[in-house]
Design an enzyme around this catalytic site. Structure first.
Site, PDB file in Angstrom:
ATOM      1  N   HIS A  52      -2.041  10.551  -0.889  1.00  0.00           N
ATOM      2  CA  HIS A  52      -2.217   9.247  -1.532  1.00  0.00           C
ATOM      3  C   HIS A  52      -2.115   9.368  -3.037  1.00  0.00           C
ATOM      4  CE1 HIS A  52      -3.318   5.905   1.042  1.00  0.00           C
ATOM      5  NE2 HIS A  52      -3.863   6.764   1.887  1.00  0.00           N
ATOM      6  N   ASP A  76       3.633 -13.826  12.003  1.00  0.00           N
ATOM      7  CA  ASP A  76       2.285 -14.195  11.573  1.00  0.00           C
ATOM      8  C   ASP A  76       1.357 -12.975  11.659  1.00  0.00           C
ATOM      9  OD1 ASP A  76      -0.333 -15.183  11.444  1.00  0.00           O
ATOM     10  OD2 ASP A  76       0.168 -17.054  12.444  1.00  0.00           O
ATOM     11  N   GLU A  81       0.834  -1.213   0.000  1.00  0.00           N
ATOM     12  CA  GLU A  81       0.000   0.000   0.000  1.00  0.00           C
ATOM     13  C   GLU A  81       0.864   1.257   0.000  1.00  0.00           C
ATOM     14  OE1 GLU A  81      -3.128   0.020   2.931  1.00  0.00           O
ATOM     15  OE2 GLU A  81      -3.641   2.100   2.506  1.00  0.00           O
ATOM     16  N   LYS A 112      -7.499  -0.009  11.287  1.00  0.00           N
ATOM     17  CA  LYS A 112      -6.895  -0.536  10.045  1.00  0.00           C
ATOM     18  C   LYS A 112      -5.627   0.249   9.744  1.00  0.00           C
ATOM     19  CE  LYS A 112      -6.230  -1.034   5.414  1.00  0.00           C
ATOM     20  NZ  LYS A 112      -5.329  -0.232   4.565  1.00  0.00           N
TER      21      LYS A 112
HETATM   22  P1  NAD Z   1       8.237 -23.059  16.508  1.00  0.00           P
HETATM   23  O1  NAD Z   1       7.605 -24.236  17.145  1.00  0.00           O
HETATM   24  O2  NAD Z   1       8.731 -23.193  15.116  1.00  0.00           O
HETATM   25  O3  NAD Z   1       9.443 -22.540  17.397  1.00  0.00           O
HETATM   26  C1  NAD Z   1       9.334 -22.373  18.767  1.00  0.00           C
HETATM   27  C2  NAD Z   1      10.240 -23.354  19.486  1.00  0.00           C
HETATM   28  O4  NAD Z   1      11.608 -23.017  19.239  1.00  0.00           O
HETATM   29  C3  NAD Z   1      10.078 -23.289  20.989  1.00  0.00           C
HETATM   30  O5  NAD Z   1       9.013 -24.104  21.391  1.00  0.00           O
HETATM   31  C4  NAD Z   1      11.427 -23.757  21.493  1.00  0.00           C
HETATM   32  O6  NAD Z   1      11.484 -25.158  21.604  1.00  0.00           O
HETATM   33  C5  NAD Z   1      12.393 -23.372  20.365  1.00  0.00           C
HETATM   34  N1  NAD Z   1      13.231 -22.185  20.674  1.00  0.00           N
HETATM   35  C6  NAD Z   1      14.520 -22.023  20.255  1.00  0.00           C
HETATM   36  N2  NAD Z   1      14.998 -20.838  20.668  1.00  0.00           N
HETATM   37  C7  NAD Z   1      14.019 -20.228  21.362  1.00  0.00           C
HETATM   38  C8  NAD Z   1      13.915 -18.959  22.036  1.00  0.00           C
HETATM   39  N3  NAD Z   1      14.932 -18.102  22.087  1.00  0.00           N
HETATM   40  N4  NAD Z   1      12.745 -18.640  22.634  1.00  0.00           N
HETATM   41  C9  NAD Z   1      11.706 -19.492  22.591  1.00  0.00           C
HETATM   42  N5  NAD Z   1      11.755 -20.703  21.981  1.00  0.00           N
HETATM   43  C10 NAD Z   1      12.892 -21.079  21.363  1.00  0.00           C
HETATM   44  O7  NAD Z   1       7.277 -21.805  16.491  1.00  0.00           O
HETATM   45  P2  NAD Z   1       6.193 -21.216  17.471  1.00  0.00           P
HETATM   46  O8  NAD Z   1       6.668 -19.851  17.868  1.00  0.00           O
HETATM   47  O9  NAD Z   1       5.838 -22.159  18.572  1.00  0.00           O
HETATM   48  O10 NAD Z   1       4.955 -21.054  16.502  1.00  0.00           O
HETATM   49  C11 NAD Z   1       4.885 -20.053  15.528  1.00  0.00           C
HETATM   50  C12 NAD Z   1       4.227 -20.565  14.264  1.00  0.00           C
HETATM   51  O11 NAD Z   1       2.974 -21.143  14.558  1.00  0.00           O
HETATM   52  C13 NAD Z   1       3.956 -19.471  13.290  1.00  0.00           C
HETATM   53  O12 NAD Z   1       4.389 -19.912  12.016  1.00  0.00           O
HETATM   54  C14 NAD Z   1       2.431 -19.361  13.284  1.00  0.00           C
HETATM   55  O13 NAD Z   1       1.967 -18.918  12.025  1.00  0.00           O
HETATM   56  C15 NAD Z   1       2.026 -20.758  13.567  1.00  0.00           C
HETATM   57  N6  NAD Z   1       0.688 -21.016  14.108  1.00  0.00           N
HETATM   58  C16 NAD Z   1      -0.161 -20.019  14.506  1.00  0.00           C
HETATM   59  C17 NAD Z   1      -1.409 -20.332  15.015  1.00  0.00           C
HETATM   60  C18 NAD Z   1      -2.325 -19.210  15.485  1.00  0.00           C
HETATM   61  O14 NAD Z   1      -1.903 -18.076  15.585  1.00  0.00           O
HETATM   62  N7  NAD Z   1      -3.602 -19.474  15.776  1.00  0.00           N
HETATM   63  C19 NAD Z   1      -1.794 -21.669  15.146  1.00  0.00           C
HETATM   64  C20 NAD Z   1      -0.896 -22.652  14.749  1.00  0.00           C
HETATM   65  C21 NAD Z   1       0.343 -22.334  14.237  1.00  0.00           C
END
Ligand code: NAD
Length: 426
Positions: A378, A280, A86, A264
């Site tokens: 714009h 996300d 945008e 927005k």
């Molecule tokens: P992930 O599982 O890929 O990574 C997180 C993991 O990385 C942690 O559980 C930990 O084991 C490890 N880790 C390593 N270094 C870390 C640090 N410094 N701090 C914390 N953890 C560390 O990702 P996530 O963050 O659990 O999930 C994010 C993803 O889930 C996004 O892609 C999102 O789009 C997706 N998602 C979103 C939804 C929703 O928003 N409703 C639902 C499902 C999945």
């Protein structure tokens, strides 16, 4: 005779190679060689990586990344990458940043990095008893959750708290367990979902009920990012502009129709940085809008006041579930670059920067609405889009955009006619 309609039942499509998928889609949609090549060109996200990020991948869509300058956040100067299609969004942040830079810029803080996952329990005759029975098990629950993610525990995260609510629904009472988990520098969706799934059978066993949904809540209100900033009245063009901005804010505060557009605008800034850093956008957007309606009526996410000295003070507070690890953050080369550019070392720092951009965006929007109106600014950028749509290329784009803005009619039909004239004169 009717030509047979191609079928969308493409069995095993997701298992095919990217090239084969491109072939199938091209045949289905009648894409020519140039269009097939466009799909195969994945830009700065290698095809193999893109193919692992999502399912049934056939191509990438490149979104421009701009840089918000003039941003001073928590005493540090930062250049903020913003991915957006945008026009005017990046310029708005730069302007807002410039007008508060000498006054110290933005100050941020966080309520923590805790995420909530929910477990739904149904078929319970005595929900209030079930609630207490679950609360009694907090130590076992902590152990079950923490066992799921040893890395998170090592990093100082893990289970923090337990809440159990009884809610009424059209299917009768439900007992909803919230596990509250510190996910540190991860957004934490996978982390808490894993815990919720692991815990659910125990909750069913302890209560005699049945568990169904086990997933995080995007209303991440234990992970609030906050920002405040004061714009000196002289820097924004005087008391009249300030008062106009207050009127615009009060409109958004009082009216959901206006609040939706007001918020927005805030998300124009926020989602652009969330996207640039591989986080996300939908998770943050869902959290923001749910938070804006938390008191039963959808309202402005920002709050604005006039200080005793007559300056304009703004605050923004909203859930900010973003991470430095997880999802695409570490995988997408541009996301990694964006995080490096921001120089952030914690998810909290990143959340603060994103929220500051949201407040800056809102300041700029209120200011322009209270003064010249959005269309003037714009139009200059929009004219470039219209010029390209009309077929202008290279230097023609700027030249045609100037003609359109000067004529006050930024329309595709006018652009086509003016382009013909420009080409004839060249
Ligand atoms: P992930 O599982 O890929 O990574 C997180 C993991 O990385 C942690 O559980 C930990 O084991 C490890 N880790 C390593 N270094 C870390 C640090 N410094 N701090 C914390 N953890 C560390 O990702 P996530 O963050 O659990 O999930 C994010 C993803 O889930 C996004 O892609 C999102 O789009 C997706 N998602 C979103 C939804 C929703 O928003 N409703 C639902 C499902 C999945």
């Amino acid at each position: 005779m009717n030509q047979a309609t191609p079928s969308s039942r493409l069995t095993g499509f997701h298992k095919q190679s990217v090239a084969d998928r491109i072939g199938q889609v091209s045949d289905f949609a009648g894409l020519n060689a140039e269009e097939r090549a466009l799909l195969a060109n994945t830009g700065n996200l290698p095809q193999d990586l893109a193919n692992h990020l999502i399912d049934s991948m056939i191509g990438n869509i490149n979104i421009p990344v701009g840089v918000a300058t003039n941003m001073r956040i928590d005493g540090r100067d930062v250049l903020v990458p913003m991915a957006t299609e945008e026009s005017s969004v990046v310029a708005a942040v730069c302007n807002a940043g410039r007008q508060c830079y000498d006054n110290g810029g933005f100050i941020t803080s966080m309520s923590g990095t805790r995420m909530i996952a929910q477990i739904q329990l149904v078929d319970i005759a005595d929900p209030e008893h079930a609630r207490i029975r679950i609360l009694e098990r907090v130590d076992e629950i902590r152990a079950i959750c923490d066992e799921c993610d040893p890395i998170l525990i090592k990093l100082g995260g893990g289970f923090r708290d337990l809440e159990v609510r009884v809610i009424d629904s059209r299917s009768g009472p439900m007992v909803i367990t919230h596990i509250i988990v510190d996910t540190r520098d991860a957004m934490g969706a996978n982390a808490v979902n894993t815990m919720a799934e692991k815990l659910a059978p125990s909750i069913a066993a302890w209560t005699g009920g049945r568990t169904y949904l086990r997933i995080l809540s995007n209303l991440a209100d234990r992970r609030l990012a906050r920002v405040r900033c004061v714009w000196p009245v002289e820097a924004i063009g005087g008391a009249e502009v300030r008062d106009g901005m207050m009127l615009a804010y009060h409109f958004a505060e009082a009216d959901p129709y206006r609040a939706a557009t007001h918020n927005k605008g805030i998300m124009n800034g926020i989602s652009a940085v969330v996207m640039a850093t591989g986080n996300d956008t939908r998770a943050v957007e869902a959290g923001a809008h749910a938070y804006a309606a938390r008191n039963g009526r959808y309202t402005s996410l920002t709050k604005w006041e006039v200080t005793a000295e007559g300056h304009l003070a703004g605050v923004l507070e909203l859930p900010m579930a973003v991470g430095l690890v997880g999802g695409a953050t570490k995988v997408h080369p541009m996301a990694r670059l964006a995080l490096k550019m921001l120089g952030v070392t914690s998810a909290e720092q990143l959340a603060g920067i994103i929220t500051a951009v949201g407040l800056a965006q809102n300041f700029a929007a209120l200011r322009v609405l209270a003064t010249t109106g959005v269309q003037k600014g714009h139009m200059a950028l929009h004219a470039h889009n219209i010029a390209m749509m009309a077929g202008a290329v290279g230097g023609e784009v700027d030249a045609l955009a100037k003609v359109l803005v000067a004529g006050g009619k930024v329309r595709i039909d006018v652009a086509e006619a003016e382009l013909k004239k420009l080409r004839a004169a060249a």
